[in-house]
Every structure is written in structure tokens, then in C-alpha cells.
Design a protein around this motif. Structure first.
Motif, mmCIF file in Angstrom:
data_model
loop_
_atom_site.group_PDB
_atom_site.id
_atom_site.type_symbol
_atom_site.label_atom_id
_atom_site.label_comp_id
_atom_site.label_asym_id
_atom_site.label_seq_id
_atom_site.Cartn_x
_atom_site.Cartn_y
_atom_site.Cartn_z
ATOM 1 N N GLU A 151 3.062 -6.759 12.302
ATOM 2 C CA GLU A 151 2.917 -6.035 10.966
ATOM 3 C C GLU A 151 2.664 -4.288 11.148
ATOM 4 O OE1 GLU A 151 1.633 -8.837 10.848
ATOM 5 O OE2 GLU A 151 2.894 -9.847 9.481
ATOM 6 N N LEU A 152 1.623 -4.095 12.015
ATOM 7 C CA LEU A 152 1.412 -2.874 12.447
ATOM 8 C C LEU A 152 2.337 -2.094 13.141
ATOM 9 C CD1 LEU A 152 -0.889 -0.802 12.529
ATOM 10 C CD2 LEU A 152 -2.047 -1.716 14.527
ATOM 11 N N LYS A 153 2.907 -2.894 14.355
ATOM 12 C CA LYS A 153 3.970 -2.293 15.135
ATOM 13 C C LYS A 153 5.210 -2.059 14.253
ATOM 14 C CE LYS A 153 6.715 -4.167 18.984
ATOM 15 N NZ LYS A 153 7.777 -4.857 18.358
ATOM 16 N N ALA A 154 5.453 -2.868 13.265
ATOM 17 C CA ALA A 154 6.462 -2.462 12.428
ATOM 18 C C ALA A 154 6.475 -1.129 11.875
ATOM 19 C CB ALA A 154 6.954 -3.598 11.378
ATOM 20 N N LEU A 155 5.148 -1.167 11.361
ATOM 21 C CA LEU A 155 4.942 0.283 10.615
ATOM 22 C C LEU A 155 5.045 1.428 11.451
ATOM 23 C CD1 LEU A 155 3.677 1.609 7.852
ATOM 24 C CD2 LEU A 155 1.510 1.313 9.008
ATOM 25 N N LEU A 156 4.519 1.371 12.580
ATOM 26 C CA LEU A 156 4.465 2.385 13.507
ATOM 27 C C LEU A 156 5.683 2.817 14.244
ATOM 28 C CD1 LEU A 156 1.259 1.620 15.633
ATOM 29 C CD2 LEU A 156 1.226 3.212 13.575
ATOM 30 N N GLU A 157 6.581 1.524 14.170
ATOM 31 C CA GLU A 157 8.051 2.045 14.994
ATOM 32 C C GLU A 157 8.905 2.198 13.852
ATOM 33 O OE1 GLU A 157 8.706 -1.453 17.512
ATOM 34 O OE2 GLU A 157 7.149 -0.842 19.069
ATOM 35 N N GLY A 158 8.657 1.735 12.699
ATOM 36 C CA GLY A 158 9.611 1.944 11.788
ATOM 37 C C GLY A 158 10.730 0.809 11.382
ATOM 38 N N SER A 180 11.422 3.366 6.075
ATOM 39 C CA SER A 180 10.875 4.294 6.829
ATOM 40 C C SER A 180 9.148 4.727 6.453
ATOM 41 C CB SER A 180 11.038 5.665 7.395
ATOM 42 O OG SER A 180 11.420 6.228 6.112
ATOM 43 N N ARG A 181 8.226 5.020 7.219
ATOM 44 C CA ARG A 181 6.807 5.526 6.728
ATOM 45 C C ARG A 181 7.054 6.868 6.320
ATOM 46 N NH1 ARG A 181 3.422 8.196 9.707
ATOM 47 N NH2 ARG A 181 4.441 7.681 11.778
ATOM 48 N N PRO A 182 6.531 7.037 4.952
ATOM 49 C CA PRO A 182 6.516 8.289 4.347
ATOM 50 C C PRO A 182 5.670 9.312 5.065
ATOM 51 C CG PRO A 182 5.671 6.361 3.035
ATOM 52 C CD PRO A 182 5.578 5.972 4.280
ATOM 53 N N VAL A 190 0.824 -1.217 -0.141
ATOM 54 C CA VAL A 190 -0.154 0.205 0.051
ATOM 55 C C VAL A 190 0.943 1.273 -0.037
ATOM 56 C CG1 VAL A 190 -1.786 1.254 1.133
ATOM 57 C CG2 VAL A 190 -1.844 -1.118 1.001
ATOM 58 N N ILE A 191 1.742 1.154 1.073
ATOM 59 C CA ILE A 191 2.666 2.403 0.972
ATOM 60 C C ILE A 191 3.325 2.634 -0.335
ATOM 61 C CG2 ILE A 191 4.750 3.383 2.128
ATOM 62 C CD1 ILE A 191 3.553 2.193 4.810
ATOM 63 N N ALA A 192 3.838 1.770 -0.923
ATOM 64 C CA ALA A 192 4.510 1.863 -2.185
ATOM 65 C C ALA A 192 3.706 2.365 -3.292
ATOM 66 C CB ALA A 192 5.162 0.497 -2.846
ATOM 67 N N GLN A 193 2.513 2.361 -3.342
ATOM 68 C CA GLN A 193 1.597 3.330 -4.100
ATOM 69 C C GLN A 193 1.243 4.610 -3.684
ATOM 70 O OE1 GLN A 193 -1.823 1.103 -5.665
ATOM 71 N NE2 GLN A 193 -0.961 -0.908 -5.170
ATOM 72 N N LEU A 194 1.635 4.862 -2.526
ATOM 73 C CA LEU A 194 1.313 6.229 -1.812
ATOM 74 C C LEU A 194 2.272 7.067 -1.529
ATOM 75 C CD1 LEU A 194 -1.332 5.058 0.874
ATOM 76 C CD2 LEU A 194 -1.713 5.622 -1.546
ATOM 77 N N ALA A 195 3.688 6.502 -1.370
ATOM 78 C CA ALA A 195 4.698 7.349 -1.195
ATOM 79 C C ALA A 195 5.058 8.582 -2.084
ATOM 80 C CB ALA A 195 6.060 6.394 -1.039
ATOM 81 N N GLU A 196 5.020 8.409 -3.121
ATOM 82 C CA GLU A 196 5.691 9.391 -4.333
ATOM 83 C C GLU A 196 4.355 10.376 -4.622
ATOM 84 O OE1 GLU A 196 8.858 9.798 -4.787
ATOM 85 O OE2 GLU A 196 9.462 8.093 -3.497
ATOM 86 N N ARG A 197 3.093 10.229 -3.933
ATOM 87 C CA ARG A 197 2.255 11.054 -4.300
ATOM 88 C C ARG A 197 2.125 12.354 -3.505
ATOM 89 N NH1 ARG A 197 -0.035 8.416 -8.713
ATOM 90 N NH2 ARG A 197 -1.366 10.437 -8.790
ATOM 91 N N PRO A 198 1.584 13.433 -4.032
ATOM 92 C CA PRO A 198 1.615 14.789 -3.473
ATOM 93 C C PRO A 198 0.381 14.762 -2.308
ATOM 94 C CG PRO A 198 0.489 15.122 -5.546
ATOM 95 C CD PRO A 198 1.088 13.822 -5.330
ATOM 96 N N GLN A 199 -0.510 14.127 -2.635
ATOM 97 C CA GLN A 199 -1.661 14.117 -1.487
ATOM 98 C C GLN A 199 -0.959 13.534 -0.092
ATOM 99 O OE1 GLN A 199 -1.925 12.584 -4.648
ATOM 100 N NE2 GLN A 199 -2.979 14.062 -5.375
#
Length: 380
Positions: A323-330, A334-336, A294-303
Motif C-alpha cells: 500500500e505504501l509502495k503504491a502511494l509513493l509510486e502512484g 495520483s498523490r495530491p 486519508v488522502i480523500a479528506q486532504l486533497a482539496e484543502r489549501p493546507q
């Protein structure tokens, strides 16, 4: 007159071969049918029955669409093509989404201008089609009772005033390439591709492949419809506005009893801030492992994107919380900065615990976890 119409039609037929940036337009199913009809009309030997059959086939599919687009009567086909143009996602529109026209490379601008010439010819050929049939087949369209979208106006007015303005601007131009700046401004204001068409999305899997699906009829709830919730709302609104302004913002967990407005608050954010670049992506708990996709599709967008997880909680046996813990903690990636997680739950502590988990001394033969304090801390 007929020669001019014939020339414009033959020029419109070049869209299949000559478009560079907007090559997805000729692949649209209605455009394919329209082009098939035009090709039949410019043959040296025209099959009368084939032309009429192709016209009816096209109209059967287009009339329901035209009824929704016909805010200007006979311009329904023109409007349809403009809508395809506005949805186009390509090198030029992606650049226009984040840059001023003067900052876009000149070769890219030239390609866009050339594409607009062919697209304009395709759009305006819709007004020529019945005249061409009349001349080429030597018939009276009214006598043959060929259906027309001219004058079809069911009061389905466009709700988007910016789109109406652009449509009227292009209709008034002799050359659409002269409206390139207005088109760029629209891309910058509304976004391009699926992110320009929708403000809310669901992550779905089909045939084992994940994809973002636009929500056609999102919940229309507004923040001012949620009563006795002002203090909690203020924190969420402030955090979201910080996020939209480009400042640091927090991931959010809304927890509390059922029916207190947790989910409605998150959904209402889109109705409040969708026109300011906010997008909502709902992910079901079972798809948490798809976060990297999901993040791969969102990272480069301006929104700015809120990943929304509704009614979140885990039993002891479920391991998706990692999986959620890894996303939040990095993790390593990293999370965009343009992505936050907003979750709702009836539980403050998302992972179910038992009193047996609290034992910290002695040996328990039924618990084989040697480092159960680490397990307890991970759950917390």
C-alpha cells in the motif's frame, strides 16, 4: 429596556430555524441548553422552578468552559459563540479559506451576513439572561443566589493573538456583519473546521470507520532543541520549505539508531511551520491500507500535509508495504500535490530479508516462488 432584551432574546431563538450556513451552532450541546432556557422564559405562562432548574443545569456545564474563555469577564458566553463561529466549516468559510471576500459569490456573502445577525443575537443574549429572569420571575438574582460567569477571570488568557484581535473587533461592532472581512481574513490565515483547530492529527478507526482526530496536546519539541543533527535537519527543513512554497518536494525516510532525534525532528516541524499552513497526520502501520481514505479528506484543502509514519519496518509475512509502495509510486489516482510522506525507521531497508533470498541459481525445494527475483526487487 426589558422590551429590548425580550426582543433580542426572541430574535436569538430564530437561530434554530433561520441559520443557513452555520446550522451546526444550534446543535452544540451548550447552545441547546441555553436555547431551552430562553424558550422557557418567553412562554406566556412561566414555570418558576423549571426556569431556575434549567439555569442551574446550563451553568453547571458552562462554568468550567467559561473559566477558560473568560478573558473579558462577562463576555464568556459571547466568546464561546465566537469560537463556534470560527470553527464553522461550510460553503462560505471554505470559500473564504482560499479566496478574498470580493471573489466570493454575492449570494453566499448575503447568507453569511444574515447568519451573523442571528448569531450575534444569540451571543449577546448571554448578557441578558439574568436580567430577563429578574423581570419575568420578579426575583432578585442575588437573593436567589443564581450563579453568574460575570467577572469570572482565572487568567486563562487566549494564546492566539489573531483570535483575540477578532474577538475584540466583533465585541466593538454594533453589527457583526460589518466584521465579515475580518472573519474571512481569519479563515484564510488559520483554516476552517478541524484543520483550523489543530495542527497535528492521528488517523483512528472507530466501529470500523476511519477518521481524523485532532491532537489536543502535541509534543512541544523545537528544532533548536535537537543537537548535533544540523546537517540532516537542513535537508529536511529545506525540503519542507520547498513543499510549503508550492515547489516540488520529496517524500522522506529518516533512518538511524534509536534516540537520534528522527521522530522529534518530524514533530518539531509542526511547531516551526504550523502557522504557515503545515499539518501533520500520523498514521500507524496497521492502517496503511486506509491511505486512499486519508488522502480523500486532504486533497482539496489549501493546507500542506505530511503523512507521518513512525518506526516503520515490515517482516517478510507483512504485506502492508505494498500500500505504501503504491502511494509513493502512484496508482491510478495520483498523490495530491499538498501531501508528502515522512517516515522514520531504525532500518534503511524496510522489509526484512534473509540470505536465502539472495540465491539466484539452482532449484530450492523449500522455496516455491518461481519468480523470486521479482519478489526480492519488490522488497528492495
Amino acid at each position: 429596556m426589558v422590551l429590548r432584551v425580550y426582543s433580542r432574546v426572541t430574535y436569538a431563538l430564530q437561530v434554530e430555524k433561520r441559520l443557513i450556513l452555520y446550522r451546526d451552532i444550534p446543535q452544540d450541546s451548550l447552545v441547546e441548553k441555553f436555547l431551552t432556557l430562553l424558550k422557557e422564559l418567553v412562554k406566556s405562562e412561566i414555570n418558576r422552578e423549571q426556569v431556575i432548574s434549567l439555569y442551574y443545569d446550563f451553568m453547571a456545564d458552562f462554568l468550567p468552559v467559561a473559566a477558560k474563555l473568560a478573558t473579558q469577564g462577562k463576555h464568556a458566553w459571547n466568546n464561546y459563540i465566537v469560537n463556534l463561529l470560527l470553527r464553522g466549516e461550510n460553503m462560505f468559510s471554505r470559500q473564504a479559506e482560499i479566496k478574498e471576500l470580493a471573489e466570493i459569490p454575492a449570494p453566499l456573502i448575503e447568507m453569511a451576513q444574515k447568519d451573523l445577525q442571528y448569531i450575534q443575537a444569540l451571543a449577546e443574549s448571554g448578557e441578558d439572561i439574568r436580567e430577563l429572569i429578574t423581570e419575568e420571575l420578579g426575583i432578585d438574582c442575588a437573593t436567589e443566589e443564581l450563579p453568574s460567569w460575570e467577572g469570572l477571570d482565572l487568567n486563562n488568557k487566549e494564546e492566539d493573538e489573531d483570535k483575540i484581535t477578532l474577538l475584540e473587533s466583533l465585541h466593538g461592532l454594533q453589527k457583526w456583519e460589518e466584521g465579515l472581512k475580518d472573519l474571512c481574513n481569519f479563515y484564510k490565515l488559520k483554516g476552517v473546521g478541524i484543520f483550523g483547530q489543530h495542527h497535528a492529527f492521528c488517523w483512528s478507526r472507530k466501529n470500523g470507520k476511519g477518521e481524523l482526530v485532532g491532537v489536543r496536546n502535541p509534543d512541544t519539541i523545537n528544532l533548536n532543541q535537537l543537537y548535533e543533527y544540523e546537517r540532516e535537519q537542513a535537508k529536511i527543513i529545506n525540503n519542507t520549505e520547498q513543499f510549503l512554497a508550492g515547489y516540488p518536494a520529496n517524500n522522506v525516510l529518516l533512518y538511524g539508531d534509536r534516540g537520534t532525534g528522527k521522530s522529534s525532528t518530524v514533530k518539531a516541524l509542526i511547531n516551526q511551520y504550523g502557522d504557515k499552513g503545515l499539518r501533520l497526520v500520523e498514521i500507524q502501520k496497521r492502517y496503511l491500507e486506509d491511505f486512499p481514505l486519508v488522502i480523500a479528506q486532504l486533497a482539496e484543502r489549501p493546507q500542506k500535509f505530511i503523512l507521518y509514519i513512525d518506526d516503520l519496518s515490515f517482516s517478510e509475512e507483512e504485506g502492508q508495504y505494498r500500500e505504501l509502495k503504491a502511494l509513493l509510486e502512484g496508482g491510478l489516482e495520483s498523490r495530491p500535490r499538498n501531501v508528502l510522506v515522512y517516515a522514520t525507521s531504525n532500518r534503511r531497508h524496510l522489509v526484512k530479508e534473509s540470505f536465502a533470498d539472495r540465491k539466484i541459481t539452482g532449484y530450492d525445494s523449500e522455496n516455491e516462488d518461481v519468480r523470486y527475483m521479482d519478489t526480492l526487487q519488490e522488497k528492495l
